[in-house]
Structures are given as C-alpha cells and as structure tokens.
Design a protein around this motif. Structure first.
Motif, short mmCIF file in Angstrom:
data_model
loop_
_atom_site.label_atom_id
_atom_site.label_comp_id
_atom_site.label_asym_id
_atom_site.label_seq_id
_atom_site.Cartn_x
_atom_site.Cartn_y
_atom_site.Cartn_z
N SER A 133 -40.52 -20.04 41.95
CA SER A 133 -41.66 -19.50 41.21
C SER A 133 -41.18 -18.69 40.00
O SER A 133 -41.74 -18.79 38.91
N LEU A 134 -40.12 -17.90 40.20
CA LEU A 134 -39.56 -17.12 39.09
C LEU A 134 -39.00 -18.04 38.02
O LEU A 134 -39.16 -17.79 36.81
N LEU A 135 -38.37 -19.12 38.47
CA LEU A 135 -37.71 -20.05 37.55
C LEU A 135 -38.68 -20.55 36.48
O LEU A 135 -38.41 -20.47 35.28
N PHE A 136 -39.84 -21.05 36.92
CA PHE A 136 -40.77 -21.64 35.96
C PHE A 136 -41.61 -20.60 35.24
O PHE A 136 -42.12 -20.85 34.15
N ALA A 137 -41.77 -19.42 35.84
CA ALA A 137 -42.43 -18.34 35.11
C ALA A 137 -41.55 -17.87 33.94
O ALA A 137 -42.03 -17.67 32.82
N TYR A 138 -40.25 -17.72 34.20
CA TYR A 138 -39.31 -17.35 33.12
C TYR A 138 -39.32 -18.42 32.01
O TYR A 138 -39.32 -18.09 30.82
N TYR A 139 -39.32 -19.68 32.43
CA TYR A 139 -39.27 -20.78 31.46
C TYR A 139 -40.48 -20.75 30.54
O TYR A 139 -40.37 -20.90 29.32
N ARG A 140 -41.66 -20.55 31.12
CA ARG A 140 -42.86 -20.52 30.29
C ARG A 140 -42.93 -19.25 29.45
O ARG A 140 -43.46 -19.27 28.33
N LEU A 141 -42.43 -18.14 29.98
CA LEU A 141 -42.40 -16.91 29.17
C LEU A 141 -41.55 -17.10 27.92
O LEU A 141 -41.90 -16.63 26.83
N ALA A 180 -37.52 -14.31 23.80
CA ALA A 180 -37.42 -15.73 24.15
C ALA A 180 -36.04 -16.06 24.69
O ALA A 180 -35.90 -16.74 25.72
N LEU A 181 -35.00 -15.57 24.02
CA LEU A 181 -33.62 -15.83 24.47
C LEU A 181 -33.34 -15.16 25.80
O LEU A 181 -32.71 -15.73 26.69
N ASP A 182 -33.85 -13.93 25.96
CA ASP A 182 -33.64 -13.19 27.21
C ASP A 182 -34.19 -13.98 28.40
O ASP A 182 -33.51 -14.18 29.41
N TYR A 183 -35.44 -14.46 28.29
CA TYR A 183 -36.05 -15.17 29.41
C TYR A 183 -35.49 -16.57 29.57
O TYR A 183 -35.44 -17.11 30.68
N ALA A 184 -35.04 -17.19 28.48
CA ALA A 184 -34.40 -18.51 28.61
C ALA A 184 -33.09 -18.39 29.39
O ALA A 184 -32.78 -19.24 30.24
N LEU A 185 -32.32 -17.34 29.11
CA LEU A 185 -31.07 -17.12 29.86
C LEU A 185 -31.36 -16.76 31.31
O LEU A 185 -30.62 -17.16 32.22
N LYS A 186 -32.43 -15.99 31.55
CA LYS A 186 -32.82 -15.68 32.93
C LYS A 186 -33.20 -16.96 33.69
O LYS A 186 -32.94 -17.08 34.89
#
Length: 752
Positions: A206-214, A227-233
């Motif tokens: 769930s976190l994976l795809f929430a980070y991706y969409r963020l 954007a870069l922060d959440y893409a790396l997360k």
C-alpha cells in the motif's frame, strides 16, 4: 507516451490487490493439486482461484477459454452445494471474461445485477468486488469518470464495513489516481498522505503505490524536490517489500525526475536499470521499446547521438508488431537522433511519418502523446531555421499539452514559440510567450526549490564522500595497527597463549556443566512425557466410561420401552437416538489418538446409519451424504450431532407421508466457517410455519443448540425443507460451557 502502459499497470495492481491480500500459490501448483481433489467445496474454491489467476494474465483468446473452462466446472459443482459466496465470485469473473471478449458490451448490465444480488443476499465482499471490477473497466472519459469515481466510492464504503484495511487503502489509492487525472492535485495529495500516515500502519504494498502516485502529483505540480524524495522512497519500499513487479515504472519515474532536475548522468543510470529489468523479464516489444527510448533520450541529452541511434534502431518486422503509441515514440526518437547527427532529410522523414500516424489514428493516443509529437517536429523545424513551418506545429502541441502535460513541457513549448516569433519579427507575441515561459520557470525552480534540490544532491554527494573518507581512514588505521603489531608481536604471542589456555579451561568446564544440564533436562522431558501419556490415558478412560454409562442408559430405555406404547414409546426412541449421538462422540474420542477433536467425516455417516437402522427404513428413504474432513472439538461436535439427529428424525417422520424420498446431509468448511445443510425433497413445512414463533421441541432444540455454539440457523421451506447451520468455531472455546450451563440447549435436552 507512457500513459497507456501506466494505466494498464495500475489496473493490474488494483485487480491483484482485490484478488486477495494473501500469498497465493502459482497457477501451475494449483493445477497439480486440482487433479487429485474430490468434487467438494474445496475444489470449487480452487477452480475460482485458478480462474482469477488467469484473469490477471495478459489478454489472449486461449486465456479466456481456460477461464471459461474453470468457471463452467465451478458453476456445475456449486449447483449442488449452493454456496452464495461462490456463486457471486463466479458471476463476477464470468462478467469480466465476457467483457474481455467483447468490449462493446454494456458494463452496467454486466455488473450491476451482481451488485444488487450481493446486496440482497448480504454478501458484502462480493458487492465490494463487483463495484471495484466495474470501476476498473470504465474508460477515463469526461462523461464516464464521475461514474467510475462513484463505483470506487461505493466499494470503499463496503471495504470499510468489512474492516479490510488493505482493501480500503487500495481503493483509496485508485480514487486518488482519478483525482490526479482530473487535475485535482491537492485532493489527491491529501488522500495519499493519509494512506502513508504511520498511524494507519499500511503494508509495504500500500505504501509502495501511494509513494509512487505522490511523486506523480508533485511532478505535475512542478515540486521536483518532493517528487524525487517520494520516487526514491518508492524504490526503497519496493526492495523492502521484495516485490519488483513494477520496478520498470519506478526506475523510469526517477530517471525522468533526474532529467528534469538536470542530473543527466543520474537519469541515464536509472533508465538503464529500467531497460535491464524489462529485458531480463522478457517483456513484450512495446514495453522494451519504451525502455529503450528512455536510455536513448538520455544519450541524446548527453550529446551521444551515434550511441543513441545504434541503441534504438529495430528491424522493420519488429516495427510492424508495435502498438500505435510505441510506433509514435520510435519515430520521434529516431527523428531526434538523425537531427543531432545533422542528417536532416532522414530526420524530417521520420517526423512526418510520426505526424501522419497521429492524424490517421488520433483516437489511439493520449493528449500528452499527441502534444509531445507536435512539439518534436516543431522543435526540428525551429532548429533548421524554418520558423514559419515550426509555429503551427508548436501551437498544435500547446493545445494538447495544456490538457495533459508537465509544466516543463509547457515551459519548453512557450520558449520555442518565443524563438519562432522573434525570428519572424513578431516581437509583441514573442514577449508574451517569453513571459509565460518565465512564469512557469519561476513556479518550477524558485529559490527555495533550488535550495531543496541542492540539499538533496549535496546530501547524496556528502554520503558518497563520507564513505570514501571512512574507507581511507580505515586504511590508515590498519597501517598504524600493523606497525604496532610488528613492534609488540612477542608480547602478543605470550598473551595470546595465556588467553588460549584460559579459554580452553573455561570451554572444558562449560562442556561439563552443559553435559550435566542436558542429562537433567532429558530426565525431566522423560518425566513430562510420562505424565502426558498418563493424562491422555485418563482422558480416554473418562470418555470410555461416559460412553459406557450412556450405553447403559440406552439399554435401560430400551428395557423400559418394551412396556410402553404410542407416544411414550416414540419419546423413549427419540431419547435413545439423542443419547446415541452423544455416546458416539465419546466412543470416537477414546478410540482415537487425538482426544480433543472429532473427524466429522467419520462421525456423521455412522450417526445417519444408526438412525436409518433404528427407523427400519428399508429402501423407502435414501440418504445423500457429503461430509468434508472437518475436525471439531467436542464442544461443537455434540451440538452438530444433535442438530443432525433432530433434523433427520423429523424428516423421516414427517417429510414423506406417501412414498419415499431423499434426505441430504452436507457439511463443509469455507474461510474457517463450518456450514451444515440438512435437506429433504418431501412435503415441506406447513404454510403458516414461522421458525421464530414455532414452539415444537425439535425446532426449539435446534435453535438452542445453535445459540450454544454462536451459530446461525435458518429454515427454507420451498421444494421440501432445508435447514442451514453456519458456525465459526473458536480455538479457545470453553469445552465445558455446553455441559455446565443451566439454561442452554443441552440442559433443555436433559430436562425433556
């Protein structure tokens, strides 16, 4: 140009999470198991799981034929067991398969009847799945998007009702995805931040795809540090989740953000990771060409057109099998390569082929794809100083990029329009375009964001330098230690010898202590094993004596029955059958190695045989017995046995006043729930029968026994009589509860 691939991947994710939040076996393993499974409810569940597994595979006609085969067998078996939950899952899959075959079918007509039936039958999970599947299939259009959102919101409410947290997160993520598509970034951001809140305790997936969409939200808003922060997360969470199914999308997102930040070498590194991933995964040609394009674009950005062209070129036969989006991307990229190589005729040919493809198959492309295509050819004509030809293409690009484009794309398009008008002498128009470009530039790269970007880069570089410094310091320390060791080698040898002697003595002492302790533990284990065996024998002896006492009671009743007639005799015979049902439980327990549980597949047929023998039915009544190997402790086995005794006795006495018939007894377990069905094809209950007000002893006993084990009991009176008992056994159930209670069904049974 990646929108279609992204939509497909998002659909696959949503479907796979709805399928079940559990680890599933691979289809080939399920197929092997299916060959040896009997025709019971477990086989139905396996057939449905297989159909779902095939549904999530890429579309092929043979795939839908296989799904139909599984569903047909599941429907045939469920016609016998009549499990509503199975029926609903089968119908949802059948509707999806029908739509896969013919997408001109009306989705509402396919899924809404299933939704309505699930609501009426109380199948909340089935209703939730039907709404979700309906929403997934709805195409994103201005008219359809609101209904798509409505469907997901209905599914969300049902998931909350089920208290299924992961399903709630999954549906909420899909709702946020719709809001991103609508351009409502602030609402999407709020919804996604709620999912990743630590208090929610969401799973890695769930976190994976929430980070991706963020990360996508912040790209759309031009907030590249976030954007870069959440893409790396996203990439870090993928490794923690040990699931690289969507690694391509995650790597590409990081590559694109690094490109927009001007970090071209970093962008190339992530693009290459994405390409290696899809090649190793044997993906289809369309995905591979998209991965190739990312690497080639980075090579062009770094001024390496020869390398880019060699990397991206494919054979004509390979080009023919590409989908329209991939062809558009390929032609644009080859044109870019030839343009940098200053082979302008070849570049122009590819660009014009690309525009012809767009105009010919406009409906096959997204607004961003079309906008990017027109921008590419406009940039080409601007570069070769043909501003008059360039401007119409750039204006066409602007129309589509305003609908669905990144701020960086718009900024670049305004800047090129400024250059075109400046070269043509249209200075007033040129200034307005320059102002628009600068406004976007300021909104994307203001001072604070530049500072954040620099901090991210500095943080990364600092970490790398710290590792290098640590390695150098470690090497220096090692050298100093080596010199000291050489000087004090003699002392170390002496000290080491002394330490070895001490250690040897301590080890020897510890081995003696461990040996003594092991012997003591072994003796205690033997003693405990002996006590355990004695306890089991005592329990078996108790069950044996209870069985003998109950058997004595049956014999006494039998002796008394010789002197009785009519109603008194029938009452004695009924009591004998009830006592036998309990006696048989104790007999099974003391003869079994397991003194805690009863195998209902052995117990129930023997109980039915006794009833058949006691009523001397001959061939007048036949029995259809289908009992799954369900193991219950005595607290549940006795009530189930007595309910069967009452229901079958009543059916034998009253269901067939003229002629014969069939009595069916079916017991199975599904999702930890035990379901017992006793049915006959006799005359049924009286028309005025009401299970809640009926005062007959048999009905009262069955209701009371059901209440004692927290079970639900229902009576159906059409086409004969059908009694259904549903129970969810608890592992920590107090086995004495049914015996010591003074007002339970067993107490009532003893009184009568």
């Amino acid at each position: 140009m990646k929108v279609r691939a992204l939509v497909f991947l998002l659909f696959m994710f949503m479907a796979s999470t709805i399928h079940a939040q559990k680890v599933e076996e691979r289809p080939e393993h399920e197929l092997v198991r299916l060959k040896t499974m009997p025709a019971d409810t477990a086989r139905i569940a396996t057939l449905i799981d297989l159909a779902e597994a095939y549904e999530y595979m890429p579309y092929q006609k043979s795939r839908t034929d296989t799904i139909d085969m599984f569903l047909k067998e599941a429907q045939m078996l469920n016609a016998k067991f009549r499990v509503n939950k199975f029926r609903d899952r089968i119908d949802i899959l059948a509707a999806q398969t029908a739509y896969d075959r013919n997408q001109s079918l009306d989705l509402k007509e396919l899924f809404l009847p299933i939704v309505d039936r699930c609501r009426k039958s109380g199948d909340t999970l089935g209703e939730c799945l039907a709404w979700s599947q309906l929403a997934v299939n709805i195409v994103r259009g201005k008219e359809e998007i609101q209904f798509k959102l409505y469907c997901f919101e209905q599914a969300l409410q049902l998931a909350k009702k089920l208290n299924d947290r992961e399903r709630v997160f999954d549906i909420a993520t899909n709702i946020a995805d719709i809001h991103i598509w609508q351009g409502n970034f602030s609402l999407a951001e709020k919804e996604l931040l709620q999912i990743i809140n630590p208090d929610q305790k969401a799973s890695y997936m769930s976190l994976l795809f929430a980070y991706y969409r963020l990360s996508l939200v912040y790209v759309k808003e031009g907030n590249y540090p976030h954007a870069l922060d959440y893409a790396l997360k996203t990439e870090q969470t993928m490794r923690l989740a040990a699931d690289s199914s969507y690694a391509y999308d995650f790597y590409i997102r990081i590559a694109e953000i690094q490109k927009d930040l001007g970090n071209l070498s970093e962008s190339l590194k992530w693009a290459k990771k994405a390409y290696v991933f899809v090649v190793n995964g044997h993906e289809n040609p369309d995905i591979i060409i998209k991965a190739k394009s990312e690497v080639a674009e980075r090579l062009l950005d770094l001024g390496k057109p020869d390398d880019a062209l060699k990397f991206v070129l494919i054979a004509p036969d390979e080009y023919k099998i590409l989908d329209p989006s991939s062809r558009l991307l390929y032609l644009s990229l080859v044109g870019d390569c030839y343009q940098q190589l200053k082979k302008y005729p070849l570049a122009e040919k590819n660009y014009l082929d690309m525009i012809a493809l767009v105009r010919r198959q406009k409906d096959d492309f997204s607004a961003r794809e079309i906008g990017s295509g027109f921008q590419s050819i406009g940039s080409f004509y601007l570069n070769i100083h043909q501003q008059n030809i360039a401007k119409p293409y750039l204006l066409e690009a602007l129309k589509y990029l305003k609908v669905s484009g990144k701020k960086n794309d718009l900024k670049r398009n305004y800047l090129m329009l400024f250059q075109a008008d400046s070269a043509a002498g249209n200075y007033q128009s040129a200034v307005s375009y320059l102002q628009l470009s600068n406004q976007l530039k300021d909104s994307i790269f203001n001072t604070e964001k530049n500072k954040q970007i620099q901090e991210l880069q500095v943080s990364f570089d600092t970490e790398q330098k710290n590792r290098d410094i640590s390695e150098l310091q470690a090497a220096a320390k090692l050298q100093k230690l080596s010199l000291r060791n050489l000087e004090a080698s003699r002392n170390w040898v002496v000290l080491g010898s002394c330490l070895l002697l001490v250690v040897a003595v301590l080890l020897y002492r510890n081995s003696l202590v461990a040996k003594r302790n092991n012997q003591l533990i072994q003796k205690k284990n033997q003693s405990l094993q002996r006590f355990l065996q004695e306890k089991e024998w005592l329990i078996k002896e108790v069950h044996h004596r209870v069985k003998n006492n109950l058997h004595t009671l049956i014999c006494l009743l039998e002796s008394q029955a010789k002197n009785l007639k009519d109603d008194a005799l029938k009452a004695i015979e009924t009591s004998q059958n009830r006592i036998f049902a309990m006696s048989l439980i104790h007999q099974k327990l003391y003869r079994s190695d397991d003194v805690k549980t009863i195998n209902m597949a052995e117990y129930i047929p023997e109980l039915i045989f006794n009833l058949e023998r006691s009523f001397d039915l001959a061939d007048r009544v036949s029995f259809n017995i289908d009992i799954a190997p369900v193991f219950l402790n005595v607290a549940y086995a006795i009530p189930f046995g007595l309910i069967i005794n009452e229901a079958v006795t009543n059916a034998i006495k009253y269901a067939f006043p003229v002629g014969g018939g069939t009595i069916s007894v079916i017991l199975y377990q599904y999702n930890n729930e035990v379901v017992l069905t006793i049915a006959d094809n006799g005359i049924g209950m009286p028309r005025n029968f009401n299970e809640h007000t009926n005062q007959s002893l048999g009905i009262e006993l069955m209701r009371g026994l059901s209440q004692d084990i927290d079970a639900e009991i229902s009576f159906e009176t059409h086409d004969g009589t059908r009694i259904i008992v549903t129970c969810l056994p608890r592992n920590n159930f107090d086995k004495e509860a049914l015996i010591v209670t003074g007002n339970g069904a067993l107490a009532t049974l003893i009184e009568h």
